[in-house]
Design an enzyme around this catalytic site. Structure first.
Site, PDB file in Angstrom:
ATOM      1  N   SER A  98      65.996 106.083  69.489  1.00  0.00           N
ATOM      2  CA  SER A  98      66.882 105.201  68.715  1.00  0.00           C
ATOM      3  C   SER A  98      68.264 105.791  68.456  1.00  0.00           C
ATOM      4  O   SER A  98      69.124 105.095  67.916  1.00  0.00           O
ATOM      5  CB  SER A  98      66.231 104.838  67.376  1.00  0.00           C
ATOM      6  OG  SER A  98      65.218 103.882  67.571  1.00  0.00           O
ATOM      7  N   LYS A 101      71.263 103.787  69.589  1.00  0.00           N
ATOM      8  CA  LYS A 101      71.986 102.768  68.825  1.00  0.00           C
ATOM      9  C   LYS A 101      73.369 103.242  68.364  1.00  0.00           C
ATOM     10  O   LYS A 101      74.190 102.411  67.968  1.00  0.00           O
ATOM     11  CB  LYS A 101      71.147 102.346  67.627  1.00  0.00           C
ATOM     12  CG  LYS A 101      69.819 101.685  68.006  1.00  0.00           C
ATOM     13  CD  LYS A 101      69.034 101.261  66.797  1.00  0.00           C
ATOM     14  CE  LYS A 101      67.772 100.524  67.177  1.00  0.00           C
ATOM     15  NZ  LYS A 101      66.706 101.394  67.697  1.00  0.00           N
ATOM     16  N   SER A 158      66.835 100.708  61.767  1.00  0.00           N
ATOM     17  CA  SER A 158      66.805 100.985  63.201  1.00  0.00           C
ATOM     18  C   SER A 158      66.185  99.808  63.940  1.00  0.00           C
ATOM     19  O   SER A 158      65.318  99.961  64.802  1.00  0.00           O
ATOM     20  CB  SER A 158      66.024 102.270  63.504  1.00  0.00           C
ATOM     21  OG  SER A 158      66.282 102.715  64.819  1.00  0.00           O
ATOM     22  N   LYS A 260      72.126 109.433  62.776  1.00  0.00           N
ATOM     23  CA  LYS A 260      71.041 108.600  63.281  1.00  0.00           C
ATOM     24  C   LYS A 260      69.841 109.414  63.694  1.00  0.00           C
ATOM     25  O   LYS A 260      69.962 110.516  64.230  1.00  0.00           O
ATOM     26  CB  LYS A 260      71.517 107.773  64.491  1.00  0.00           C
ATOM     27  CG  LYS A 260      70.571 106.660  64.901  1.00  0.00           C
ATOM     28  CD  LYS A 260      70.561 105.548  63.889  1.00  0.00           C
ATOM     29  CE  LYS A 260      69.478 104.522  64.202  1.00  0.00           C
ATOM     30  NZ  LYS A 260      68.108 105.000  63.943  1.00  0.00           N
TER      31      LYS A 260
END
Length: 566
Positions: A98, A101, A158, A260
């Site tokens: 993730s 992203k 997320s 993140k």
């Protein structure tokens, strides 16, 4: 003697008790490890690590973790000087999960910066986006979410469905958006990065390195300081539910401002962070952690050990895009598009030539006159095969007629085969018009006439609002006036001599393509080619990259398409 020797080999009662206790402890440890394994990976031995690649190849058909890259790697970069303070396997390929992203939001921030989107702009949720695997926000197809809430959902929850929706609303489809992500990564210097989707869900070809992610972490806050603040959002409330940020170090480590986390089975536990403290600024990456706890503990340790080792004065140049890399990527995309267009035009020319040859043959057959044979002289067998057939001898349902609508190709316009129903709707075929007065023509009401029926066709307004069903303009409005005056890029998906068909083609293209660009304005353009009047079906008001992405998506959906400047 034998019994005595066997009894000597049996363990003593005290040894049996020790063995029983040992077995009990091992079973208990095994059960605990199995329970922990529901959430975290099992610890692998050194021999397992050495043979993991061999097992992956041997079990490629049965192992769900294909192409796994979850070995540990890390890097700490002094953002002030650009110097690496710590690194380990920083150039080895890993799956970003993730953390992907971050690049998804990078491209979204570009749209905000250029004014193509606003924070209150709605993003449409498609069926493809709604079907993404968790973690997700859970919106249904047809619903919308504002750009502001979409950013918060991606940063905290997320949300994979929202990341996919961002991709579709920006580029038309997720695949085209992933190509944009890869081009952007290479332009930023992320040479070992490749994207296949916008969320980070498992894909064996979606890879990056700790070095590349550190570069992205520096670039996004230098390029978009106004929007980078979203990465420090601690929680996000939406539809009555509270979603907390997955970055557990926010608020725990002094000076951390983002950014993140990421996790898949193939990647392990990843984390990209940024910390500012007493004039120092570091960007750190940890990939392939065994558990979220150990990943966070390693990251906190790396921060504390290196935060004071960097410079307190900014000397490094800002991370910028390499114009040569960006130009090379764009040139490659243009060459591929040109090759596709060239192949398409060759196919169209061949089809038109074959169609024209069939039309000529059909006309000769339809207008042929009966031939009288000399008396008493039999016709050779071969000649009978080649003799033209009288028009009267051809059954009505088998008579060869010119198609009612000749598919038109204008600068890449889409061909559409004509059928008998179109000819019937117009009242008569062209060949019947040519023979007007010779043979009665059957009308729809069963009556006959010696000439072709005149069909009154109501012109359809070609403005984008009329195509979307928002209203009908005056019948006298001209198609040329529908061309948007705003400069930019256009895409053409076909050309036909029927204005209504051109409008229907635009509506079908917008309805069938998921995430069609919201900025696309549909219109038809009237052109005159000799004695023919054609209507081009076009979408305008697009940027060059968006037009190319939408055109590729339309081609995959079965449409013909090419781009051009307005």
């Amino acid at each position: 003697m034998l019994r005595s020797s066997m009894s000597d080999r049996l363990p003593r009662p005290r040894s049996l008790a020790v063995s029983f206790a040992t077995i009990t402890i091992l079973v208990t440890m095994s059960v605990c490890a199995e329970a922990r394994g529901r959430h975290y990976f099992h610890h692998r031995s050194a021999s397992d690590d050495r043979n993991s690649a061999v097992r992956a190849r041997a079990n490629a058909n049965s192992d769900p973790v294909i192409g796994e890259h979850r070995g540990f790697s890390a890097i700490v970069v002094d953002a002030n000087s650009g110097r690496a303070l710590y690194s380990r396997s920083e150039h080895e390929l890993r799956h970003p999960a993730s953390v992907t992203k971050v690049m998804t939001l990078f491209l979204l921030f570009e749209q905000l910066e250029k004014g193509r989107l606003r924070l209150d702009s709605p993003l449409m949720i498609s069926q493809h986006a709604a079907a993404q695997a968790p973690s997700k926000l859970g919106l249904r197809p047809g619903q919308t979410i504002s750009v502001d809430n979409a950013i918060k959902a991606v940063v905290t929850k997320s949300a994979n469905d929202i990341a996919c929706a961002i991709a579709e609303n920006v580029a038309g489809d997720e695949h085209s958006f992933a190509q944009m992500m890869t081009r952007k990564a290479h332009a930023l210097g992320m040479r070992n990065t490749n994207y296949e989707n916008a969320s980070g869900l498992p894909d064996p070809n979606q890879v990056t390195t700790a070095y590349d992610l550190a570069l992205l972490g520096r670039a996004i806050q230098e390029r978009f300081p106004r929007y980078y603040r979203y990465f420090s959002t601690p929680s996000f409330a939406y539809n009555g539910a509270l979603h907390r940020n997955h970055n557990h170090l926010l608020g725990q480590v002094e000076g951390m401002d983002g950014i993140k986390t990421g996790y898949t089975r193939a990647s392990g536990f990843n984390l990209l962070t940024s910390v500012r403290r007493r004039g120092h600024h570091i960007v750190a990456v940890v990939m392939g952690g065994k558990t979220a706890y150990t990943r966070d503990r390693i990251m906190a340790g790396l921060i504390e050990e290196n935060i004071d080792g960097g410079s307190s004065v900014r000397t490094a140049a800002a991370v910028s895009e390499d114009p040569h890399a960006a130009k090379a990527q764009e040139q490659l995309a243009q060459e591929q598009l040109a090759q596709e267009q060239l192949a398409y035009e060759r196919t169209q020319r061949a089809e038109r030539a074959a169609e024209r040859a069939q039309q000529i043959a059909a006309e000769r057959l339809a207008y042929a006159e009966p031939q009288e044979e000399p008396a008493g002289q039999p016709e050779p067998f071969g000649r009978r095969l080649n003799a033209p057939v009288p028009a009267a001898a051809i059954p009505p349902q088998e008579s060869a007629e010119r198609p009612a609508v000749r598919p038109a190709f204008v600068s890449g316009g889409q061909k559409r085969p004509a059928d008998d129903r179109d000819a019937e709707r117009r009242g008569a075929s062209p060949s019947a018009k040519a023979r007007a007065g010779a043979t009665p023509v059957a009308a729809r009401d069963g009556s006959t006439t010696n000439g072709p029926r005149k069909i009154d066709v109501t012109p359809v307004s070609t403005t984008p609002s009329a195509i979307r069903g928002n209203g009908v303009k005056s019948q006298a409005a001209k198609a040329d006036a529908a061309r948007p005056g705003r400069p930019g890029w256009m895409i053409q998906i076909g050309a036909t001599d029927d204005q209504e068909k051109a409008n229907q083609l635009l509506v079908r293209a917008r309805s069938q393509l998921q995430g069609f660009p919201a900025t696309a304005k549909a219109f038809t353009e009237k052109v005159q080619r000799g004695t023919e009047t054609l209507y081009r079906a076009r979408f305008a008001g697009l940027e060059e990259d968006t037009a190319q992405s939408a055109c590729k998506a339309l081609k995959r959906s079965g449409f013909s398409c090419f781009t051009t400047k307005n």
